[in-house]
Design a protein around this motif. Structure first.
Motif, PDB file in Angstrom:
ATOM      1  N   UNK A 286      -3.267 -11.198   7.795  1.00  0.00           N
ATOM      2  CA  UNK A 286      -4.326 -10.195   7.909  1.00  0.00           C
ATOM      3  C   UNK A 286      -4.873  -9.785   6.525  1.00  0.00           C
ATOM      4  N   UNK A 287      -3.962  -9.506   5.597  1.00  0.00           N
ATOM      5  CA  UNK A 287      -4.375  -9.092   4.251  1.00  0.00           C
ATOM      6  C   UNK A 287      -5.180 -10.169   3.542  1.00  0.00           C
ATOM      7  N   UNK A 288      -4.628 -11.418   3.448  1.00  0.00           N
ATOM      8  CA  UNK A 288      -5.394 -12.476   2.801  1.00  0.00           C
ATOM      9  C   UNK A 288      -6.758 -12.712   3.450  1.00  0.00           C
ATOM     10  N   UNK A 289      -6.816 -12.597   4.783  1.00  0.00           N
ATOM     11  CA  UNK A 289      -8.093 -12.838   5.452  1.00  0.00           C
ATOM     12  C   UNK A 289      -9.105 -11.749   5.070  1.00  0.00           C
ATOM     13  N   UNK A 290      -8.638 -10.490   5.006  1.00  0.00           N
ATOM     14  CA  UNK A 290      -9.532  -9.395   4.590  1.00  0.00           C
ATOM     15  C   UNK A 290     -10.049  -9.667   3.173  1.00  0.00           C
TER      16      UNK A 290
ATOM     17  N   UNK B 243      -3.985   5.219   3.286  1.00  0.00           N
ATOM     18  CA  UNK B 243      -2.785   5.003   4.107  1.00  0.00           C
ATOM     19  C   UNK B 243      -1.961   6.289   4.239  1.00  0.00           C
ATOM     20  N   UNK B 244      -2.539   7.414   3.797  1.00  0.00           N
ATOM     21  CA  UNK B 244      -1.825   8.691   3.809  1.00  0.00           C
ATOM     22  C   UNK B 244      -0.501   8.568   3.023  1.00  0.00           C
ATOM     23  N   UNK B 245      -0.578   8.156   1.742  1.00  0.00           N
ATOM     24  CA  UNK B 245       0.648   7.892   0.976  1.00  0.00           C
ATOM     25  C   UNK B 245       1.371   9.185   0.579  1.00  0.00           C
ATOM     26  N   UNK B 246       2.658   9.054   0.263  1.00  0.00           N
ATOM     27  CA  UNK B 246       3.437  10.220  -0.173  1.00  0.00           C
ATOM     28  C   UNK B 246       3.227  10.495  -1.660  1.00  0.00           C
ATOM     29  N   UNK B 247       2.952   9.440  -2.409  1.00  0.00           N
ATOM     30  CA  UNK B 247       2.749   9.588  -3.858  1.00  0.00           C
ATOM     31  C   UNK B 247       1.346   9.119  -4.215  1.00  0.00           C
ATOM     32  N   UNK B 248       0.685   9.907  -5.051  1.00  0.00           N
ATOM     33  CA  UNK B 248      -0.626   9.489  -5.561  1.00  0.00           C
ATOM     34  C   UNK B 248      -0.551   9.402  -7.070  1.00  0.00           C
ATOM     35  N   UNK B 249      -0.960   8.269  -7.599  1.00  0.00           N
ATOM     36  CA  UNK B 249      -0.977   8.098  -9.051  1.00  0.00           C
ATOM     37  C   UNK B 249      -2.430   8.003  -9.474  1.00  0.00           C
ATOM     38  N   UNK B 250      -2.854   8.954 -10.293  1.00  0.00           N
ATOM     39  CA  UNK B 250      -4.270   9.048 -10.636  1.00  0.00           C
ATOM     40  C   UNK B 250      -4.437   8.926 -12.147  1.00  0.00           C
ATOM     41  N   UNK B 251      -5.200   7.918 -12.560  1.00  0.00           N
ATOM     42  CA  UNK B 251      -5.416   7.686 -13.986  1.00  0.00           C
ATOM     43  C   UNK B 251      -6.783   8.276 -14.364  1.00  0.00           C
ATOM     44  N   UNK B 252      -6.757   9.349 -15.111  1.00  0.00           N
ATOM     45  CA  UNK B 252      -7.973  10.047 -15.573  1.00  0.00           C
ATOM     46  C   UNK B 252      -8.933  10.331 -14.408  1.00  0.00           C
ATOM     47  N   UNK B 253      -8.508  11.113 -13.443  1.00  0.00           N
ATOM     48  CA  UNK B 253      -9.351  11.291 -12.245  1.00  0.00           C
ATOM     49  C   UNK B 253     -10.636  12.083 -12.476  1.00  0.00           C
ATOM     50  N   UNK B 254     -10.714  12.852 -13.574  1.00  0.00           N
ATOM     51  CA  UNK B 254     -11.925  13.674 -13.746  1.00  0.00           C
ATOM     52  C   UNK B 254     -12.755  13.273 -14.963  1.00  0.00           C
ATOM     53  N   UNK B 255     -12.359  12.194 -15.620  1.00  0.00           N
ATOM     54  CA  UNK B 255     -13.095  11.774 -16.821  1.00  0.00           C
ATOM     55  C   UNK B 255     -14.540  11.410 -16.480  1.00  0.00           C
TER      56      UNK B 255
ATOM     57  N   UNK C  34     -12.689   0.512   4.805  1.00  0.00           N
ATOM     58  CA  UNK C  34     -12.137  -0.377   5.848  1.00  0.00           C
ATOM     59  C   UNK C  34     -11.412  -1.556   5.200  1.00  0.00           C
ATOM     60  N   UNK C  35     -12.043  -2.081   4.148  1.00  0.00           N
ATOM     61  CA  UNK C  35     -11.426  -3.209   3.434  1.00  0.00           C
ATOM     62  C   UNK C  35     -10.046  -2.805   2.900  1.00  0.00           C
ATOM     63  N   UNK C  36      -9.994  -1.680   2.209  1.00  0.00           N
ATOM     64  CA  UNK C  36      -8.708  -1.256   1.652  1.00  0.00           C
ATOM     65  C   UNK C  36      -7.707  -0.917   2.764  1.00  0.00           C
ATOM     66  N   UNK C  37      -8.226  -0.348   3.853  1.00  0.00           N
ATOM     67  CA  UNK C  37      -7.353  -0.013   4.982  1.00  0.00           C
ATOM     68  C   UNK C  37      -6.703  -1.254   5.577  1.00  0.00           C
ATOM     69  N   UNK C  38      -7.482  -2.337   5.658  1.00  0.00           N
ATOM     70  CA  UNK C  38      -6.944  -3.583   6.222  1.00  0.00           C
ATOM     71  C   UNK C  38      -5.817  -4.130   5.352  1.00  0.00           C
ATOM     72  N   UNK C  39      -5.891  -3.876   4.050  1.00  0.00           N
ATOM     73  CA  UNK C  39      -4.819  -4.339   3.164  1.00  0.00           C
ATOM     74  C   UNK C  39      -3.508  -3.602   3.457  1.00  0.00           C
TER      75      UNK C  39
END
Lengths: 276, 323
Positions: free
Chosen positions: A9-13, B156-168, B103-108
């Motif tokens: 699924x990931x590679x296809x996306x 993905x509703x993660x527990x940890x968020x790592x933000x590099x210079x979020x307001x620059x 959607x793209x990132x969600x599919x990952x």
């Protein structure tokens, strides 16, 4: 089964995204438009010929131009696409937001590689359709031989793509892999000459002659023989609906796949511990 | 269990010769606790991004290791499912619409169908760009692009968020809005590691900070632990310009004066009694006394200066100074 679907699924996306991004690249669009213009323009070649020598020569010329166009522009599209899909994402930092998702590096590479193949196939198909139509209109016979030629051309491009892709995983910009890809394409189409150079070496007894022979021998052994995939002579000289002769299509497809898998594995070896 | 912990993490970028090696991080022991916003500070080239890349498995340590929720396998799918990352200055493709990129990132993450639709809607709402979900990214402002970056990190509703210079590079309103989003995420129980140059931003939202200089963690702790109580500020009435000379004799600094009102800063370490006595001597009426704490900027400058004094060779090499 569920796990396999999860892995794919990931590679296809990534592949679909790569394709959508790739078909918008100006360089590729430029190559495609140029190639389509040349194929389309070849139909009007008769205007430049002596009226007494038309028919056969004219048709051969059209076929020759179209085959060369598909081969050259297709190779350029293949090299530029395969050389840029990974380095561009490193340059614009998109890769950071992808590899930090639950995607393994091999899945990322697979997605990018498949995306590049989609771009190559679509471009090849567009050029092929136009050539097919030009031949059909000229001769009134379905040029089925052309379909076999396009299939083999794709497998040639698959090898070229895999090698260029492998070089690109070691690079941070598309320049080096583009040069590498063009080198593979040119030398891969000159392997018979390399064999000649190797055979003739040592006749003068000079060290340079000897060394050139050895280099040619190594290149002959290492590089894939891309000449095997050409049906050019048969297309130019034969009937358009003849079956392909003098080639073992399944063997060539297997040969192409083996080289492609080798290229992809090389890419993975380079990339799996690459510092980004 | 800490959300993120590094153990003697060291990273050396090897040059052609040993003398050209770059020691990007040395013996880093960082600890980010669950549910806090951890501000990771340092001048350019101090090793902040290197740390983040090591935590995310984008580069590999020379020695030491990283644990995320107690797991050393930071490249595993299980760990990655729990981490969201916003890179500094990342590009998002112009030809996609806001919701398409998410959607793209969600599919990952393996999301699909209704669950993906729900998450895309939720994060766009969360970062305040739900109205622009159908718009192409090329029409997004810089602030909106930063929000889409934040949204992809949250998909993905993660527990940890790592933000590099979020307001620059954002304007003050966009900064405030991003800051509010980060505070809301902390209140929702998320852990945030925020790398930043913007000291005021960090001071406003972070629970704990770490100050990195030349690859060495110089200080780490809560703001209350790190910021020193500096001096007292006394607001007075009855101010006359001719009193200025007497003030300087007592070591008092005039911060501000408007008409008969003035703000005086007492010498460091002064007690309230001493401040009252000074004002009585000068026949000034006290309106208010405020203990003034060191600012994060002052702490940052103090820490960097101290590190430079301890290692002049590093100071000469770095040259660019603290921000």
């Amino acid at each position: 089964m569920k796990q396999i679907i999860g892995w794919v699924r990931g590679p296809w996306a990534i592949a679909v995204y790569t394709y959508r991004e790739g078909i918008r690249k100006r360089t590729l669009i430029g190559f495609l438009i140029l190639s389509l213009l040349v194929i389309f323009g070849s139909s009007f070649i008769s205007a430049f010929l002596d009226p007494t020598s038309r028919t056969d020569i004219e048709l051969k010329l059209i076929k020759d131009i179209c085959v060369a166009t598909i081969s050259i522009f297709g190779a350029l599209i293949t090299v530029f696409t395969s050389a840029s899909v990974v380095p561009n994402e490193i340059e614009n930092k998109v890769i950071y937001s992808i590899l930090t998702k639950p995607i393994r590096r091999w899945q990322y590479l697979l997605g990018k590689f498949l995306g590049a193949q989609l771009i190559i196939i679509v471009n090849l198909a567009l050029m092929g359709i136009l050539f097919f139509a030009a031949l059909y209109i000229r001769q009134g016979i379905l040029p089925t031989l052309l379909l076999w030629a396009l299939l083999l051309t794709y497998f040639e491009f698959l090898i070229l793509s895999a090698f260029t892709f492998a070089i690109s995983t070691a690079a941070t910009s598309p320049v080096l892999p583009t040069i590498g890809g063009l080198f593979v394409y040119i030398t891969g189409n000159l392997t018979e000459y390399l064999k000649d150079v190797q055979n003739r070496a040592g006749q003068t007894g000079k060290w340079l002659d000897d060394m050139l022979g050895r280099i040619a021998g190594i290149l002959y052994d290492v590089l894939p023989n891309l000449q095997n995939f050409s049906l050019r002579n048969q297309i130019v000289n034969g009937m358009p609906n003849d079956p392909p002769t003098d080639v073992m299509i399944p063997n060539l497809m297997a040969y192409g796949l083996i080289w492609a898998v080798g290229g992809f594995l090389l890419a993975w070896l380079i990339f799996w511990r690459k510092e980004l | 269990m800490p959300a993120i912990r590094t153990f003697s993490l060291t990273k050396v970028y090897e040059g052609a010769r040993a003398a050209q090696d770059v020691h990007a991080l040395t013996d880093l022991n960082l600890e980010v606790r669950p549910g806090e916003i951890y501000g990771y500070l340092g001048p350019n080239g101090s090793g902040k991004t290197t740390t983040i890349k090591l935590i995310l498995g984008l580069i590999f340590p020379t020695s030491g290791h990283v644990e995320v929720f107690g797991s050393r396998d930071i490249g595993s799918v299980e760990v990655k499912q729990r981490v969201g990352y916003l890179p500094e200055g990342a590009y998002y493709p112009d030809f996609l619409r806001g919701e398409e990129i998410l959607r793209y990132y969600g599919r990952l993450y393996g999301l699909g169908g209704r669950e993906l639709d729900r998450r895309v809607g939720a994060v766009m709402e969360q970062v305040g760009i739900a109205h622009a979900r159908k718009r192409l990214l090329r029409s997004y402002s810089k602030g909106m692009r930063q929000r889409i970056g934040l949204a992809q990190a949250l998909i993905s509703d993660p527990d940890i968020l790592i933000l590099d210079e979020p307001t620059t590079g954002l304007d003050p309103i966009a900064r405030k809005e991003i800051r509010d989003i980060l505070a809301a995420l902390r209140d929702a129980g998320k852990t945030l590691l925020v790398s930043s140059h913007e000291l005021l931003e960090v001071e406003l939202i972070c629970d704990r900070v770490g100050i990195l200089f030349e690859g060495v963690l110089q200080k780490q702790g809560t703001l209350a632990e790190l910021l020193e109580a500096r001096d007292l500020q006394v607001e007075v009435d009855g101010w006359k310009p001719e009193l200025a000379e007497q003030l300087s004799g007592k070591g008092v600094v005039l911060d501000d004066a408007v008409g008969a009102r003035a703000k005086l800063r007492m010498p460091p370490g002064s007690a309230v009694d001493a401040a009252v006595a000074v004002c009585r001597d000068l026949k000034l009426n006290i309106i208010g006394i405020t203990p003034r704490r060191e600012t994060l900027e002052e702490l940052f400058v103090r820490v960097v200066k101290s590190a430079r004094q301890q290692n002049p060779a590093v100071a000469a090499a770095s040259g660019d100074g603290a921000k």
